[in-house]
Design an enzyme around this catalytic site. Structure first.
Site, PDB file in Angstrom:
ATOM      1  N   LYS A 127       0.916  -1.040   0.091  1.00  0.00           N
ATOM      2  CA  LYS A 127       0.005   0.044  -0.064  1.00  0.00           C
ATOM      3  C   LYS A 127       0.874   1.205  -0.016  1.00  0.00           C
ATOM      4  CE  LYS A 127      -3.958  -2.101   2.001  1.00  0.00           C
ATOM      5  NZ  LYS A 127      -3.478  -3.717   1.973  1.00  0.00           N
ATOM      6  N   ARG A 235     -15.675  -3.685  -1.954  1.00  0.00           N
ATOM      7  CA  ARG A 235     -14.573  -4.270  -2.134  1.00  0.00           C
ATOM      8  C   ARG A 235     -14.651  -5.371  -3.525  1.00  0.00           C
ATOM      9  NH1 ARG A 235     -13.888  -7.397   3.208  1.00  0.00           N
ATOM     10  NH2 ARG A 235     -15.942  -7.934   2.581  1.00  0.00           N
ATOM     11  N   ASN A 285       1.284  -4.663  -5.770  1.00  0.00           N
ATOM     12  CA  ASN A 285       1.499  -5.800  -5.235  1.00  0.00           C
ATOM     13  C   ASN A 285       2.807  -6.459  -5.677  1.00  0.00           C
ATOM     14  OD1 ASN A 285      -1.478  -6.646  -3.647  1.00  0.00           O
ATOM     15  ND2 ASN A 285      -1.746  -5.422  -5.587  1.00  0.00           N
TER      16      ASN A 285
END
Length: 319
Positions: A127, A235, A285
């Protein structure tokens, strides 16, 4: 190039989801190139007199949903006997994960290619890494201070709050303008002001999906996977019930990729997943990117094969 010896550090193979597991695709691609595979879990790594070892088990991966692997007998061997180690342990990036990465660093020093490199795994919180490219991100605050987090909500009114070390959509809260339960959410996520969390302005385009864009050795796969939230959800993560729909990359996607490519290449990252909502990158990621199987199934690509080709090139360029 002679057949490679490839170790894979992963979560328990018996517990993976056969239908969509990305690590399985990598194992199949490696086997198709004649590689010998060796299985490890994080707890199988150890250090002795400055050398990294692992309790290695020979691994054969199958495409049978009822029987997708066979494991041989355990043998403790130096990790330097391997050519490549795929670090595919899922987050959270906790102390156990970081200790495992440090141990893999000892194997790296003896010449083993670790994918992704250990230094990058230690440096790149998924993040926070994205915040090195603020031009690519929605307004964001990282803090554990309740007053600062409340002020951010007052300014942007519609926000997402989330932990810095979660995965699969866990711990993500959408706080709307009325601020319902804001104090309780802040208290829980920050552990009463002790734990930094992330607040981001809500991106309404999440309704169209949170798109995973994969980069192999710095080059983008031409299709992303839009993970569209289920009804009533904010989400898109597949683990949170989202539906994966492959789409071609847009002009904006390519601009975002161009912003991050130099640093991704500089850090030697070989397999990266950008999470994009609307016009913005929300995460980068690097630990255990997924969505290969879904894109391959919908588009006929061979993303794991591209990664194995890149690994072979990386090793050849060392010679």
């Amino acid at each position: 190039m002679s057949a490679l010896r490839i170790g894979v550090v992963m979560d328990p193979i018996a517990e993976l989801t056969f239908k969509k597991d990305t690590t399985l695709a990598m194992l199949w691609a490696a086997q198709a190139r004649g590689a010998s595979l060796f299985y490890l879990e994080q707890e199988d790594l150890f250090l002795r007199e400055g050398r990294a070892f692992g309790r290695l088990r020979p691994l054969t991966a199958h495409r049978d949903p009822e029987h997708w692997y066979d494991l041989g007998e355990v043998e403790a061997r130096p990790l330097a006997e391997l050519d490549v180690i795929l670090m595919r342990k899922d987050p959270p990036v906790d102390a156990h994960f970081l200790n495992a990465v440090h141990l893999l660093g000892f194997a790296e020093r003896e010449g083993v290619l670790v994918v992704n490199p250990t230094r990058a795994l230690l440096e790149c919180n998924e993040k926070l890494f994205a915040q090195q490219f603020p031009q690519c991100c929605t307004p964001t605050l990282v803090s554990c201070n309740e007053a600062e987090l409340r002020a951010f909500h007052a300014e942007h009114r519609d926000v997402i709050l989330k932990p810095l070390d979660g995965m699969g959509g866990s711990g993500i809260f959408h706080v709307q303008p009325e601020g319902r339960n804001l104090g309780a959410i802040i208290e829980m996520l920050t552990e009463r002001g002790r734990q930094q969390i992330m607040a981001q302005r809500y991106i309404p385009e999440i309704r169209d999906g949170d798109t995973r864009i994969l980069l192999v050795d710095g080059e983008p796969v031409p299709y992303g996977l839009a993970r569209v939230p289920m009804a009533g959800e904010t989400r898109g993560n597949l683990a949170a019930g989202g539906t994966g729909v492959s789409r071609e990359l847009t002009e904006r996607d390519h601009w975002l990729i161009q912003q991050v490519q130099p640093m991704i290449r500089d850090k030697g990252l070989m397999f990266v997943g950008l999470d994009v909502i609307g016009d913005y990158i929300t995460e980068i990621n690097v630990t255990s990117p997924t969505c290969v199987r879904e894109i391959d199934d919908q588009r006929g690509t061979d993303i794991a094969g591209l990664l194995m080709d890149a690994i072979e090139r990386r090793l050849a360029n060392r010679d």
